[in-house]
Design a protein around this motif. Sequence first.
Motif, PDB file in Angstrom:
ATOM      1  N   GLY A 118      -1.875   9.815  -9.948  1.00 47.46           N
ATOM      2  CA  GLY A 118      -1.635   9.170  -8.664  1.00 47.46           C
ATOM      3  C   GLY A 118      -2.821   8.380  -8.159  1.00 47.46           C
ATOM      4  O   GLY A 118      -2.657   7.412  -7.412  1.00 47.46           O
ATOM      5  N   LEU A 119      -4.024   8.743  -8.571  1.00 47.03           N
ATOM      6  CA  LEU A 119      -5.223   8.043  -8.106  1.00 47.03           C
ATOM      7  C   LEU A 119      -5.274   6.597  -8.574  1.00 47.03           C
ATOM      8  O   LEU A 119      -6.017   5.792  -8.000  1.00 47.03           O
ATOM      9  CB  LEU A 119      -6.477   8.789  -8.575  1.00 47.03           C
ATOM     10  N   PHE A 120      -4.490   6.258  -9.601  1.00 46.59           N
ATOM     11  CA  PHE A 120      -4.481   4.866 -10.045  1.00 46.59           C
ATOM     12  C   PHE A 120      -3.872   3.954  -8.988  1.00 46.59           C
ATOM     13  O   PHE A 120      -4.081   2.740  -9.002  1.00 46.59           O
ATOM     14  CB  PHE A 120      -3.740   4.728 -11.380  1.00 46.59           C
ATOM     15  N   GLY A 121      -3.126   4.547  -8.065  1.00 45.53           N
ATOM     16  CA  GLY A 121      -2.624   3.760  -6.948  1.00 45.53           C
ATOM     17  C   GLY A 121      -3.739   3.219  -6.082  1.00 45.53           C
ATOM     18  O   GLY A 121      -3.577   2.185  -5.422  1.00 45.53           O
TER      19      GLY A 121
ATOM     20  N   LEU B 216       0.835  -1.207   0.000  1.00 45.06           N
ATOM     21  CA  LEU B 216       0.000   0.000   0.000  1.00 45.06           C
ATOM     22  C   LEU B 216       0.870   1.258   0.000  1.00 45.06           C
ATOM     23  O   LEU B 216       0.538   2.252  -0.662  1.00 45.06           O
ATOM     24  CB  LEU B 216      -0.918   0.002   1.222  1.00 45.06           C
ATOM     25  N   GLY B 217       1.978   1.216   0.746  1.00 40.38           N
ATOM     26  CA  GLY B 217       2.878   2.364   0.763  1.00 40.38           C
ATOM     27  C   GLY B 217       3.450   2.659  -0.610  1.00 40.38           C
ATOM     28  O   GLY B 217       3.522   3.816  -1.040  1.00 40.38           O
ATOM     29  N   ILE B 218       3.859   1.605  -1.323  1.00 35.46           N
ATOM     30  CA  ILE B 218       4.411   1.769  -2.670  1.00 35.46           C
ATOM     31  C   ILE B 218       3.356   2.346  -3.617  1.00 35.46           C
ATOM     32  O   ILE B 218       3.619   3.278  -4.387  1.00 35.46           O
ATOM     33  CB  ILE B 218       4.931   0.426  -3.207  1.00 35.46           C
ATOM     34  N   LEU B 219       2.151   1.798  -3.538  1.00 39.27           N
ATOM     35  CA  LEU B 219       1.109   2.194  -4.484  1.00 39.27           C
ATOM     36  C   LEU B 219       0.525   3.569  -4.164  1.00 39.27           C
ATOM     37  O   LEU B 219       0.261   4.372  -5.074  1.00 39.27           O
ATOM     38  CB  LEU B 219      -0.009   1.143  -4.475  1.00 39.27           C
ATOM     39  N   LEU B 220       0.323   3.847  -2.871  1.00 37.46           N
ATOM     40  CA  LEU B 220      -0.296   5.119  -2.499  1.00 37.46           C
ATOM     41  C   LEU B 220       0.694   6.272  -2.463  1.00 37.46           C
ATOM     42  O   LEU B 220       0.283   7.430  -2.358  1.00 37.46           O
ATOM     43  CB  LEU B 220      -0.982   4.979  -1.139  1.00 37.46           C
ATOM     44  N   ALA B 221       2.004   5.971  -2.522  1.00 39.38           N
ATOM     45  CA  ALA B 221       3.001   7.041  -2.552  1.00 39.38           C
ATOM     46  C   ALA B 221       2.746   7.970  -3.735  1.00 39.38           C
ATOM     47  O   ALA B 221       2.888   9.198  -3.614  1.00 39.38           O
ATOM     48  CB  ALA B 221       4.414   6.445  -2.644  1.00 39.38           C
ATOM     49  N   ARG B 222       2.370   7.415  -4.869  1.00 38.76           N
ATOM     50  CA  ARG B 222       2.091   8.228  -6.053  1.00 38.76           C
ATOM     51  C   ARG B 222       0.883   9.139  -5.821  1.00 38.76           C
ATOM     52  O   ARG B 222       0.881  10.316  -6.187  1.00 38.76           O
ATOM     53  CB  ARG B 222       1.822   7.330  -7.262  1.00 38.76           C
ATOM     54  N   THR B 223      -0.171   8.570  -5.208  1.00 42.19           N
ATOM     55  CA  THR B 223      -1.371   9.349  -4.945  1.00 42.19           C
ATOM     56  C   THR B 223      -1.074  10.504  -3.994  1.00 42.19           C
ATOM     57  O   THR B 223      -1.436  11.662  -4.247  1.00 42.19           O
ATOM     58  CB  THR B 223      -2.464   8.444  -4.335  1.00 42.19           C
ATOM     59  N   PHE B 224      -0.408  10.190  -2.889  1.00 43.25           N
ATOM     60  CA  PHE B 224      -0.076  11.193  -1.869  1.00 43.25           C
ATOM     61  C   PHE B 224       0.831  12.271  -2.446  1.00 43.25           C
ATOM     62  O   PHE B 224       0.583  13.475  -2.277  1.00 43.25           O
ATOM     63  CB  PHE B 224       0.595  10.485  -0.688  1.00 43.25           C
ATOM     64  N   ALA B 225       1.897  11.852  -3.144  1.00 43.09           N
ATOM     65  CA  ALA B 225       2.860  12.812  -3.684  1.00 43.09           C
ATOM     66  C   ALA B 225       2.240  13.698  -4.755  1.00 43.09           C
ATOM     67  O   ALA B 225       2.472  14.915  -4.791  1.00 43.09           O
ATOM     68  CB  ALA B 225       4.070  12.069  -4.247  1.00 43.09           C
TER      69      ALA B 225
ATOM     70  N   PRO C 104       6.296   3.442 -16.974  1.00 45.20           N
ATOM     71  CA  PRO C 104       5.901   4.286 -18.109  1.00 45.20           C
ATOM     72  C   PRO C 104       4.452   4.755 -18.053  1.00 45.20           C
ATOM     73  O   PRO C 104       3.989   5.438 -18.971  1.00 45.20           O
ATOM     74  CB  PRO C 104       6.107   3.348 -19.306  1.00 45.20           C
ATOM     75  N   LEU C 105       3.723   4.413 -16.985  1.00 41.54           N
ATOM     76  CA  LEU C 105       2.285   4.676 -16.946  1.00 41.54           C
ATOM     77  C   LEU C 105       1.956   6.158 -17.072  1.00 41.54           C
ATOM     78  O   LEU C 105       0.966   6.549 -17.719  1.00 41.54           O
ATOM     79  CB  LEU C 105       1.692   4.119 -15.644  1.00 41.54           C
ATOM     80  N   VAL C 106       2.786   7.004 -16.464  1.00 43.59           N
ATOM     81  CA  VAL C 106       2.512   8.442 -16.501  1.00 43.59           C
ATOM     82  C   VAL C 106       2.594   9.002 -17.924  1.00 43.59           C
ATOM     83  O   VAL C 106       1.950  10.012 -18.242  1.00 43.59           O
ATOM     84  CB  VAL C 106       3.492   9.203 -15.571  1.00 43.59           C
TER      85      VAL C 106
END
Length: 415
Positions: free
Chosen positions: A264-267, A157-166, A246-248
């Motif tokens: 980031g919401l894709f996390g 969850l930390g890895i995936l939500l890091a994008r959302t949070f950042a 490459p998703l971004v």
Amino acid sequence: MQSRESGTASVSPETQASALSRPVMLLFAVASGLAVANAYFAHPLLDVIADDLGLKRSIAGLIVGATQLGYAFGLVLLVPLGDLIDRRKLIIGQSLLSVLALGCVGLSFTAAMLLVSMAAVGLLAVVTQALVAYAASLAQPAERGQIVGVVTSGIVLGILLARTFAGLLTDLSGWRTVYLLSAVLTLVIAALLCKTLPHQEKPKARLSYPRLIGSLLMLFIEEPVLRIRAVIAMLIFARITTLLAPLVLPLSAPPFSLSHTQVGLFGLAGAAGALGAVRSGRWADRGHGQRTTGIALTLMLIAWLPISMLPHSILWLIAGVFIIDFGLQAAHVTNQGMIYRVRPEAQNRLTAAYVIFYSIGSAIGSSASTMVYAYAGWNGVSVMGAGISALTLTFWVLTLRSTPPNATQRIVAAE
């Protein structure tokens, strides 16, 4: 043999039974998730950071590279220390040093200061692996897979939500706020760990530090389940970063043109998938580790079909991300549950050896997939991911008979 010489840190049965209450397990998961997120915040922010510090975007990847280099050194030099010194003090000390490193990142005004600080963040982020090994050492054998599953869910969850949070925080108040706020949160977590982590007897270590580090190689030589599961980890994390790195690029370009926050919401879709597999550790405890692995790897292969349909609809991508992260979490937790059975006295070193391989896979997937995208677009990325998935499934089938029975059989709870 050298790798069996260090003693096992232990707690009394009464302490062990009470140490892993639900709130304590939740703290382990949150602490692990925040620590690993610190190493992933920069991924969706490279363009913003580069522009702010006057770096060329073509070399902005050095920011991630410095973090990954620090993380690699931490895996080899810091994580094994838990088999030699007091794990509680090691975890709290690394957490406090992480606060300092994060503050330095947030206050960096030169590229040199930023890169050194990011390397320090990566070096200290390996505390997340020390937390997994610590939780495994506290758990009863019949519940170890379940406990590892809960803590590892925090990591994923930390890895995936890091994008959302950042992404969200950067759009609101700039990239520096991400690291300064994380420093504050890490300090709070360190205080809670200091208050909550149970005391263990100091490991009766007979190894010197150089021999301790050298014993990592001996573990690979002596333990077939570690070799097999480490390769599986390398491949599954190569395929997940093949998707994420490459998703971004297609999402930020027309026709989608999404912002950092929206990408980031894709996390969240991945986080939902990871949470769905939280019980996989319990399945491994009950002797279903191989079956769980087979299902997880098959799902990760199937997921590339909806992922490849991103150009037609973004909803297909959401479905694929959910499926692939469910499979990733189930396979990853099962891997760890199986390797922790074989050498209880070397849990930190087993963790370090295993994570080194998944870090290699992550680096390969992220670097190769961006090049593939440049030449073959999203279809090329999808073919690459599906190819890695098929290779992983084939490797698992070929190694079924090579996996020791004691790593897969059901563990019966002690009376």
